[in-house]
Design a protein around this motif. Structure first.
Motif, short mmCIF file in Angstrom:
data_model
loop_
_atom_site.label_atom_id
_atom_site.label_comp_id
_atom_site.label_asym_id
_atom_site.label_seq_id
_atom_site.Cartn_x
_atom_site.Cartn_y
_atom_site.Cartn_z
N LYS A 183 47.26 33.16 41.89
CA LYS A 183 46.28 32.22 41.36
C LYS A 183 46.86 30.81 41.36
O LYS A 183 48.06 30.60 41.58
CB LYS A 183 45.85 32.64 39.96
CG LYS A 183 45.04 33.93 39.98
CD LYS A 183 44.54 34.28 38.60
CE LYS A 183 43.78 35.60 38.64
NZ LYS A 183 43.42 36.06 37.30
N ARG A 220 38.28 32.72 47.64
CA ARG A 220 37.59 32.67 46.35
C ARG A 220 37.14 34.07 45.97
O ARG A 220 36.50 34.76 46.76
CB ARG A 220 36.37 31.76 46.40
CG ARG A 220 36.66 30.29 46.49
CD ARG A 220 37.16 29.76 45.17
NE ARG A 220 37.26 28.31 45.21
CZ ARG A 220 36.94 27.52 44.21
NH1 ARG A 220 36.51 28.03 43.08
NH2 ARG A 220 37.07 26.24 44.33
N LEU A 221 37.49 34.46 44.76
CA LEU A 221 37.03 35.75 44.24
C LEU A 221 35.59 35.60 43.75
O LEU A 221 35.14 34.47 43.50
CB LEU A 221 37.94 36.19 43.09
CG LEU A 221 39.41 36.44 43.44
CD1 LEU A 221 40.19 36.81 42.18
CD2 LEU A 221 39.52 37.53 44.50
N PRO A 222 34.87 36.69 43.58
CA PRO A 222 33.50 36.60 43.05
C PRO A 222 33.44 35.85 41.71
O PRO A 222 32.44 35.21 41.40
CB PRO A 222 33.07 38.05 42.89
CG PRO A 222 33.91 38.80 43.87
CD PRO A 222 35.22 38.07 43.93
N SER A 223 34.52 35.91 40.97
CA SER A 223 34.56 35.22 39.68
C SER A 223 34.75 33.72 39.84
O SER A 223 34.64 32.97 38.87
CB SER A 223 35.72 35.78 38.84
OG SER A 223 36.95 35.51 39.50
N GLY A 224 35.05 33.27 41.07
CA GLY A 224 35.27 31.85 41.30
C GLY A 224 36.74 31.46 41.31
O GLY A 224 37.09 30.34 41.67
N TYR A 225 37.61 32.38 40.89
CA TYR A 225 39.03 32.08 40.89
C TYR A 225 39.53 31.87 42.31
O TYR A 225 39.11 32.56 43.24
CB TYR A 225 39.84 33.23 40.26
CG TYR A 225 39.75 33.29 38.76
CD1 TYR A 225 40.38 32.34 37.96
CD2 TYR A 225 39.03 34.31 38.13
CE1 TYR A 225 40.30 32.40 36.58
CE2 TYR A 225 38.94 34.39 36.75
CZ TYR A 225 39.59 33.42 35.98
OH TYR A 225 39.50 33.48 34.62
#
Length: 125
Positions: A2, A30-35
């Motif tokens: 991250k 980008r992860l689905p969470s936005g991270y």
């Protein structure tokens, strides 16, 4: 990794890393969470970005250079003569800056270790 881990591993602030992304210099997944998730190659990329920025290159020039870097070697093709010309100008500027810094260091050495003698300047009596 991250963004916080990339920041720790490179010394670049999180704000800088986000700026590099905005400028197209970094492309994290980008992860689905936005991270944002960075791979290990991002560490070397950030180091290159920081070196080039510290040399005075702008982000647009760096964005053109980075895709041509392979294992710390830069391979530029003839596709972009403007980039070659711009890099030659930047190299000349950096060379001049190095010369100026060397002169400044010599003056400081003189002040620290021996009397200062500047050639071409009349010394007061």
């Amino acid at each position: 990794m991250k963004i916080g881990e990339l920041s720790r591993r490179t010394g670049a602030s999180i704000r800088s890393l986000r700026y590099y992304e905005e400028q197209g210099l970094l492309a994290p997944e980008r992860l689905p969470s936005g991270y944002r998730v960075y791979d290990d190659r991002s560490v070397a990329t950030v180091h290159r970005i920081r070196v080039l920025l510290s040399a005075g290159l702008g982000t647009s020039a760096i964005a053109e250079i980075l895709p041509n870097v392979y294992d710390d070697s830069v391979v530029l093709t003839g596709r972009c003569p403007e980039l070659h010309e711009g890099l030659a100008v930047e190299r000349a500027r950096i060379t001049k800056q190095i010369e100026d810094l060397q002169t400044a260091r010599e003056i400081l050495d003189s002040l620290i270790g021996r009397p200062l003698v500047i050639t071409g300047v009349k010394q007061p009596r």
